[in-house]
Write a protein that holds these residues in place. Structure first.
Motif: not given
Length: 315
Positions: A226-237
């Motif tokens: 019963r916790v929130p779900l977050f999508p996280i994206s990671v990349w180089y810039e």
């Protein structure tokens, strides 16, 4: 002979870890890029699989454009390994300075309340650096790791990730999921790599125009704890030749769809897991299309390709 190969693999990994930190960083990165270029020129099954995967991100690309993307993808993957080998020697200030966070405030605000969160991650960018940053900036990080072969290599990766401030539990052990639930309820951030279905029981989703299976773990954890779900994206810039900044982009919270009273509870929960996983897959697909060179998947993930490698063949 198996024991000898395992010992050599473990010794090679320890040597790479030492050498990557012993030479100046520009030289280490140059050597990593040259190794990537040699792998690109030599080809082989993994290179061709990366080509097949990246073709889905650029379906209109001609042979030359796709080949250039494969080369950049291998360079990015080599950069990932170079940074992984050097990360344990980085200062706290370096870990934080090399990251640019985008959209993190809603997640940060939630974590300040003392509740944890589940995170859906793909093999994009440098997730180890992102987790080290998160452990310092957001909340204690608890995650899982697939068992690698040989066992000594697996233990080295566990030790490495623990030195970065993460608690790492073994994937597939009976006590792992209950422990993740307890940690999430107690305030931990639980990032789980989900774009490769290692269990064989993943959720079918549409991804880059095709049906693939992705791990249900992030959605199941969010619902169970019963916790929130977050999508996280990671990349180089930064400059393509030598990117310097790691971007950590936190997507909007993925909420459970409204319950359907006409469905049995188990069926309704399964539908919720499928919908939440699809929402996360959509976020990852957008990030992969925007930054395909940083999608480090050299194994089959699409149904039209060869059967996937056995778990533990690669990190």
């Amino acid at each position: 002979m198996s024991g000898t190969r395992d010992d050599l693999a473990a010794a090679g990994l320890r040597l790479a870890w030492r050498l990557a930190r012993a030479v100046p960083e520009p030289l280490a990165l140059t050597l990593a890029e040259r190794a990537a270029d040699r792998l690109h020129a030599r080809g082989g099954d993994r290179v061709e699989q990366l080509r097949a995967n990246l073709r889905r991100t650029r379906p209109q690309a001609g042979p030359a454009e796709l080949d250039a993307l494969v080369r950049e993808g291998l360079r990015s993957y080599a950069r990932y390994w170079c940074d992984v080998f050097r990360l344990p020697a980085w200062s706290r200030e370096r870990v934080l300075a090399d990251v640019r966070a985008v959209g993190a405030e809603p997640l940060r605000e939630h974590l300040r309340s003392g509740r944890g969160a589940a995170v859906f991650l793909g093999h994009l960018g440098n997730w180890d650096h992102g987790a080290a940053w998160s452990a310092t900036e957001l909340a204690p990080v608890v995650t899982v790791a697939e068992r690698l072969r040989p066992e000594a290599v697996f233990e080295q990766f566990l030790a490495f990730r623990r030195r970065l401030g993460m608690e790492v539990l073994p994937l597939g052990d009976p006590g792992t999921f209950p422990a993740l639930v307890r940690r999430a309820r107690a305030g931990a951030l639980v990032p789980l790599l989900a774009d490769r279905d290692l269990s064989g029981s993943g959720v079918p989703v549409r991804f880059l125009g095709e049906t693939v299976r992705m791990a249900a773990g992030p959605a199941v954890l969010a619902l169970t704890a019963r916790v929130p779900l977050f999508p996280i994206s990671v990349w180089y810039e930064g400059p393509a030749a030598r990117p310097r900044t790691l971007v950590v982009e936190v997507g909007e919270e993925v909420r459970r769809p409204p319950a359907d009273p006409a469905r049995p509870a188990r069926e309704d929960r399964d539908a919720a897991v499928a919908a939440m996983t699809q929402a996360c897959a959509d976020v990852l697909a957008a990030a992969v299309r925007a930054h395909p060179q940083d999608w480090h998947v050299l194994q089959p993930v699409f149904a039209g390709d060869a059967p996937a490698d056995a778990p533990g063949d690669a990190p």
